[in-house]
Design a protein around this motif. Structure first.
Motif, mmCIF file in Angstrom:
data_model
loop_
_atom_site.group_PDB
_atom_site.id
_atom_site.type_symbol
_atom_site.label_atom_id
_atom_site.label_comp_id
_atom_site.label_asym_id
_atom_site.label_seq_id
_atom_site.Cartn_x
_atom_site.Cartn_y
_atom_site.Cartn_z
ATOM 1 N N GLN A 1 0.804 -1.223 0.000
ATOM 2 C CA GLN A 1 0.000 0.000 0.000
ATOM 3 C C GLN A 1 0.838 1.276 0.000
ATOM 4 O OE1 GLN A 1 -3.014 -0.180 3.180
ATOM 5 N NE2 GLN A 1 -2.925 -2.406 3.036
ATOM 6 N N GLU A 2 2.119 1.165 0.331
ATOM 7 C CA GLU A 2 2.965 2.355 0.457
ATOM 8 C C GLU A 2 3.279 2.953 -0.915
ATOM 9 O OE1 GLU A 2 4.299 5.374 1.468
ATOM 10 O OE2 GLU A 2 4.208 4.184 3.318
ATOM 11 N N ARG B 1 -7.017 5.309 9.712
ATOM 12 C CA ARG B 1 -6.999 6.204 8.531
ATOM 13 C C ARG B 1 -6.334 7.540 8.862
ATOM 14 N NH1 ARG B 1 -12.310 4.137 7.976
ATOM 15 N NH2 ARG B 1 -13.132 5.998 9.018
ATOM 16 N N GLY C 1 5.374 9.116 3.985
ATOM 17 C CA GLY C 1 4.660 8.038 3.311
ATOM 18 C C GLY C 1 3.295 7.793 3.916
ATOM 19 N N ARG C 2 2.611 6.798 3.379
ATOM 20 C CA ARG C 2 1.246 6.499 3.817
ATOM 21 C C ARG C 2 1.191 5.670 5.098
ATOM 22 N NH1 ARG C 2 -1.565 4.404 -1.825
ATOM 23 N NH2 ARG C 2 -1.662 6.434 -2.900
ATOM 24 N N ASN D 1 -2.498 7.305 9.464
ATOM 25 C CA ASN D 1 -1.770 7.117 8.204
ATOM 26 C C ASN D 1 -1.857 8.338 7.295
ATOM 27 O OD1 ASN D 1 -0.598 4.605 8.650
ATOM 28 N ND2 ASN D 1 -2.471 3.516 8.088
ATOM 29 N N ALA D 2 -2.773 9.240 7.598
ATOM 30 C CA ALA D 2 -2.858 10.496 6.844
ATOM 31 C C ALA D 2 -1.896 11.554 7.385
ATOM 32 C CB ALA D 2 -4.290 11.029 6.877
ATOM 33 N N GLY E 1 1.274 11.377 7.420
ATOM 34 C CA GLY E 1 2.422 11.497 6.525
ATOM 35 C C GLY E 1 3.766 11.219 7.161
ATOM 36 N N SER F 1 5.290 5.838 -1.248
ATOM 37 C CA SER F 1 6.612 6.468 -1.232
ATOM 38 C C SER F 1 7.705 5.457 -1.564
ATOM 39 C CB SER F 1 6.878 7.067 0.150
ATOM 40 O OG SER F 1 8.251 7.329 0.345
ATOM 41 N N GLY G 1 5.101 8.197 7.985
ATOM 42 C CA GLY G 1 5.637 7.136 7.129
ATOM 43 C C GLY G 1 6.670 6.243 7.784
#
Length: 288
Positions: A46-47, A237, A251-252, A240-241, A243, A49, A245
């Motif tokens: 899912q990443e 959610r 990253g996500r 993970n928003a 940023g 970056s 990472g």
């Protein structure tokens, strides 16, 4: 009328407990659990970056090398934390339970070549055998002894927090506190992290609930409370928003999962604790 004979207590030898504790801490420190590895692979898929993907790939490679060569997954082999469920029909023979556990920890950290990280809070003098362990014990029905070994690293533990919210803060206040704690932790907690949340009870019980929450398989849905299940999904959610990472390089995938446990509390209080766990989420268990 015949009197009922009292039930005989099941005897468990202290030496057997020592051996079990030794083996559990060595295994936990050298082999990452399947649920964590699966979560890391999902995160890699899912990443977005490139740097984040490279970090996740190296984390998985490191886990493979540690497992195949029986080496520590991380140089921080942790404070020895144990959760015990002691059956009320169990009797420990051959020595005190705490002594048996302490000896198991000593053997694990010496024979497994694990770093000894326990020291005096002020002088910082090392105890040289990673004792004393932190032991949490529950008395339960039955004649079994369940031992869960959980080495807990210092970096992620340092980023954990507890707060006594006002009752008016409610669910939104809890979620805001969790997000603030994770954002403040940033790269210091070695993301991607797993977030344990304890709600209710008293100040100390909220902290214990948050640590126990980390024992749930990563990514498993909360089956105990729909409100908590929805809160976990929302926090997953939102975290993970942020940023942050992998490794804090953007990253996500800042978290692999959020897990919460809740108990009733005093009418005047809303205790909340956040126990952060780095990607090296280690625990092993055995029932005797």
């Amino acid at each position: 009328m015949d009197k009922k004979k009292p039930k005989r207590l099941r005897r468990i030898a202290a030496g057997r407990i020592t051996k079990t504790v030794r083996n559990l801490f060595i295994a936990a420190n050298t082999t990452l659990c399947d649920d964590v590895c699966d979560a890391l692979r999902r995160a890699l898929a899912q990443e977005a970056s490139p740097i984040g993907r490279e970090v996740l790939a190296k984390i998985l490679q490191n886990a493979d090398i540690a497992r195949d060569n029986a080496l520590p997954i991380c140089q921080d082999t942790g404070l020895a934390v144990l959760f015990l469920e002691v059956g009320q029909d169990v009797r420990i023979v051959g020595g005190p339970l705490q002594d048996a556990i302490a000896e198991g920890v000593r053997q694990a950290y010496a024979e497994g070549f694990l770093r000894k990280s326990v020291c005096d809070p002020f002088t910082r003098a090392n105890t040289k055998d990673n004792t004393p362990a932190v032991i949490h014990c529950d008395i339960v029905p039955g004649d079994r002894l369940r031992i869960i070994a959980m080495p807990k690293g210092g970096g992620s533990e340092n980023m954990s927090q507890a707060r006594m919210l006002t009752p008016a803060a409610g669910l939104d206040g809890v979620k805001q506190f969790v997000l603030e704690t994770v954002e403040k932790a940033g790269a210091n907690a070695c993301p991607p992290i797993i977030v344990g949340v304890g709600i209710g009870g008293s100040l100390e019980e909220a902290c214990l609930l948050a640590k126990k929450a980390l024992l749930r398989p990563v990514g498993a849905k909360n089956e105990d409370d729909d409100r908590l299940a929805k809160m976990e999904e929302d926090l997953f959610r939102k975290i993970n928003a942020l940023g942050i990472g992998p490794a804090g390089l953007g990253g996500r995938m800042t978290t692999l999962g959020v897990s919460a446990v809740m108990k009733p509390c005093h009418i005047a209080s809303l205790p909340v604790a956040v126990n952060i766990q780095c990607h090296v989420a280690r625990h092993r268990e055995e029932t005797l």
